[in-house]
Design a protein around this motif. Structure first.
Motif, short mmCIF file in Angstrom:
data_model
loop_
_atom_site.label_atom_id
_atom_site.label_comp_id
_atom_site.label_asym_id
_atom_site.label_seq_id
_atom_site.Cartn_x
_atom_site.Cartn_y
_atom_site.Cartn_z
N ALA A 19 143.37 -43.13 6.40
CA ALA A 19 142.77 -43.75 5.22
C ALA A 19 141.27 -43.48 5.17
CB ALA A 19 143.04 -45.25 5.23
N VAL A 20 140.66 -43.28 6.34
CA VAL A 20 139.24 -42.94 6.40
C VAL A 20 139.01 -41.53 5.88
CG1 VAL A 20 137.24 -42.69 7.92
CG2 VAL A 20 138.93 -44.51 8.35
N GLY A 21 139.90 -40.60 6.32
CA GLY A 21 139.90 -39.25 5.78
C GLY A 21 138.79 -38.34 6.24
N THR A 22 138.09 -38.67 7.31
CA THR A 22 137.01 -37.82 7.81
C THR A 22 137.49 -36.97 8.98
OG1 THR A 22 136.23 -39.49 9.38
CG2 THR A 22 135.34 -39.57 7.14
N THR A 23 136.76 -35.87 9.24
CA THR A 23 137.11 -35.04 10.39
C THR A 23 136.94 -35.81 11.70
OG1 THR A 23 134.85 -34.16 10.45
CG2 THR A 23 136.50 -32.91 9.21
N GLY A 24 136.00 -36.74 11.71
CA GLY A 24 135.80 -37.57 12.89
C GLY A 24 137.04 -38.40 13.20
N ALA A 25 137.71 -38.91 12.16
CA ALA A 25 138.92 -39.70 12.36
C ALA A 25 140.03 -38.87 12.99
CB ALA A 25 139.40 -40.26 11.01
N TYR A 26 140.16 -37.62 12.54
CA TYR A 26 141.16 -36.73 13.14
C TYR A 26 140.86 -36.49 14.63
CZ TYR A 26 142.94 -35.57 8.49
OH TYR A 26 143.49 -35.62 7.24
N ARG A 27 139.59 -36.28 14.94
CA ARG A 27 139.21 -36.02 16.33
C ARG A 27 139.46 -37.24 17.21
NH1 ARG A 27 134.84 -32.92 13.77
NH2 ARG A 27 135.14 -30.71 14.30
N TRP A 28 139.22 -38.43 16.70
CA TRP A 28 139.47 -39.64 17.47
C TRP A 28 140.96 -39.82 17.74
CZ3 TRP A 28 136.48 -42.22 20.49
CH2 TRP A 28 135.11 -42.27 20.27
N LEU A 29 141.80 -39.44 16.79
CA LEU A 29 143.24 -39.53 17.02
C LEU A 29 143.68 -38.57 18.13
CD1 LEU A 29 144.58 -39.74 13.34
CD2 LEU A 29 144.59 -41.56 15.05
N LEU A 30 143.14 -37.36 18.13
CA LEU A 30 143.46 -36.40 19.19
C LEU A 30 142.94 -36.88 20.53
CD1 LEU A 30 144.60 -33.75 20.15
CD2 LEU A 30 142.56 -32.59 19.29
N LEU A 31 141.76 -37.47 20.54
CA LEU A 31 141.21 -38.01 21.78
C LEU A 31 142.06 -39.18 22.28
CD1 LEU A 31 138.97 -37.99 23.90
CD2 LEU A 31 137.64 -39.52 22.41
N GLY A 32 142.55 -40.01 21.35
CA GLY A 32 143.44 -41.10 21.74
C GLY A 32 144.71 -40.59 22.38
N ASP A 33 145.23 -39.48 21.87
CA ASP A 33 146.41 -38.86 22.46
C ASP A 33 146.11 -38.41 23.88
OD1 ASP A 33 149.01 -37.74 22.53
OD2 ASP A 33 148.26 -35.80 21.92
N ALA A 34 144.96 -37.78 24.10
CA ALA A 34 144.58 -37.33 25.44
C ALA A 34 144.40 -38.51 26.40
CB ALA A 34 143.29 -36.51 25.36
N LEU A 35 143.78 -39.58 25.92
CA LEU A 35 143.58 -40.75 26.77
C LEU A 35 144.90 -41.41 27.15
CD1 LEU A 35 140.46 -42.38 25.05
CD2 LEU A 35 140.55 -41.17 27.25
N SER A 36 145.88 -41.36 26.25
CA SER A 36 147.19 -41.94 26.58
C SER A 36 147.83 -41.18 27.73
CB SER A 36 148.10 -41.92 25.35
OG SER A 36 148.57 -40.62 25.04
N PHE A 37 147.68 -39.85 27.76
CA PHE A 37 148.24 -39.06 28.86
C PHE A 37 147.52 -39.35 30.17
CE2 PHE A 37 149.26 -35.80 25.38
CZ PHE A 37 150.48 -36.41 25.12
#
Length: 402
Positions: A145-163
């Motif tokens: 909903a934010v729609g920024t490139t930063g939001a996409y990067r935070w989602l990918l970082l969240g995926d890495a942190l979960s691993f």
């Protein structure tokens, strides 16, 4: 391990729902480039299942799992560091390889720990995993909903942190007993015969090939229903995500209760008969969805989604039991790794199969359901010829000092 499944799938839910968008809007790749990247990484990932299973027969399982989770975390972080197409493809392929290997080894861990309760454990595990996917998807929807490139990067970082979190928790899990790794002593000499290779076991390979067809229900929800609805003159386009939600809710609510009907190998084999009928019903419902107006089409497609979800839950129980029961105890890792090829191969074959059904129309969907139904009956026969007596799911009587 159930907490690991929840955290793992929550992180995967963050990334899976936005990965194509990330490569499109953040990495600025074309549609053809994104498609090629996904296809190549998926093809490389196919090797992860047999490779991981073979390694787990030789090394401590928890250490291998920890290493794989760290590998997945590093691959996710690496995607953040570049927009180079070939590097993105390489990092995605490494992540896919680790994902498929970790999936098989988590299953192997449950097999060694849960013993005769493995069917119920798998049902609980699938429930937890689906809940994790839903949580990750909801979080991703909020970030989009934010729609920024930063939001996409935070989602990918969240995926890495979960691993990374999963790797840390895995180090605290006890190492399960294994028939393939024993301490050699004067009383327990080293085995003189090498474990059977699954690649030379024609009966098991035939079973894996048939199971690849039964896994096609996954492609129905990921590709078939969305495309069919998108090209329908009567179905509302907003129906596709609602049917995905229905699928997740049904799995969370009914996977565990359904598992009790396949608690033994013989019971799991008996489930193949009703499973055949449910697959045929799902294909017929998809074909009939073209015969009415908006309300009728919506109701029939909802019925098809329910049928394929029931088929998914029954098949999950049956597949889990057979993949273990048909494998010798001395080579479980290698055998489960080969079985992992069924789901991996379906990820490539499945989209092609449902696309062909869509292009052919109602007759194509009828043939799609009928083909899987016939495969269920074929598997019912080959499993009967392979099953030992007594069935492996019946726990043996043992004497314990504790």
């Amino acid at each position: 391990m159930l907490w690991i499944a929840l955290v793992d799938r929550t992180g995967s839910g963050l990334w899976a729902s936005v990965s194509v968008l990330y490569f499109t809007y953040v990495s600025d790749l074309s549609v053809a480039q994104v498609g090629t990247l996904v296809a190549v990484s998926g093809a490389v990932g196919i090797a992860g299942a047999p490779l991981g299973g073979r390694i787990a027969d030789r090394l401590p399982l928890t250490r291998v799992l920890t290493a794989l989770q760290i590998l997945r975390a590093l691959a996710s972080v690496a995607l953040l560091t570049t927009d180079n197409y070939f590097l993105l493809m390489a990092f995605s392929a490494v992540g896919s390889l680790g994902d498929r290997a970790a999936n098989v080894l988590t299953k192997l861990y449950a097999t060694r720990v849960a013993g005769p309760d493995r069917v119920r454990y798998q049902a609980v595990n699938r429930t937890v995993a689906n809940a994790g996917w839903a949580l990750g998807g909801l979080a991703a929807a909020g970030a989009l909903a934010v729609g920024t490139t930063g939001a996409y990067r935070w989602l990918l970082l969240g995926d890495a942190l979960s691993f990374a979190a999963v790797a840390l928790v895995t180090t605290r899990c006890g190492e399960p007993p294994s028939a393939t790794r024993t301490v050699t002593t004067s009383k327990n000499p080293a085995p003189t015969q090498r474990p059977r290779s699954p690649w030379r076991d024609r009966a098991y390979l035939t079973y894996v090939a048939s199971d690849t067809v039964l896994f096609l229900d996954d492609a129905v929800f990921k590709v078939g229903l969305p495309l069919w609805i998108a090209h329908s003159d009567h179905a509302p386009h907003g129906l596709a995500p609602l049917l995905m939600v229905l699928n997740n809710v049904m799995v969370v609510a009914f996977q565990v209760p359904l598992a009790r009907f396949g608690a033994t190998t013989a019971a799991a084999r008996a489930l193949l008969i009703p499973l055949s009928a449910v697959f045929a019903l799902g294909g017929t419902a998809m074909a009939l969805s073209t015969t009415g107006g908006a309300v009728t089409t919506t109701l029939v497609l909802t019925g098809a989604a329910i049928a394929f979800t029931v088929a998914e839950m029954i098949h999950a129980t049956v597949s889990w039991e057979f993949s273990v029961a048909l494998a010798p105890a001395t080579a479980q890792g290698a055998y489960l790794g080969v079985h992992g090829l069924a789901q991996s191969a379906q990820r490539s074959v499945g989209p092609l199969a449902v696309t062909a059904a869509i292009a052919t129309g109602p007759l194509g969907w009828t043939a799609f359901g009928a083909t899987i139904a016939v495969t269920c009956l074929f598997q019912h026969r080959i499993v009967r010829e392979r099953l030992p007596r007594p069935a492996l799911s019946v726990p043996p009587v043992t004497v314990s000092e504790h």
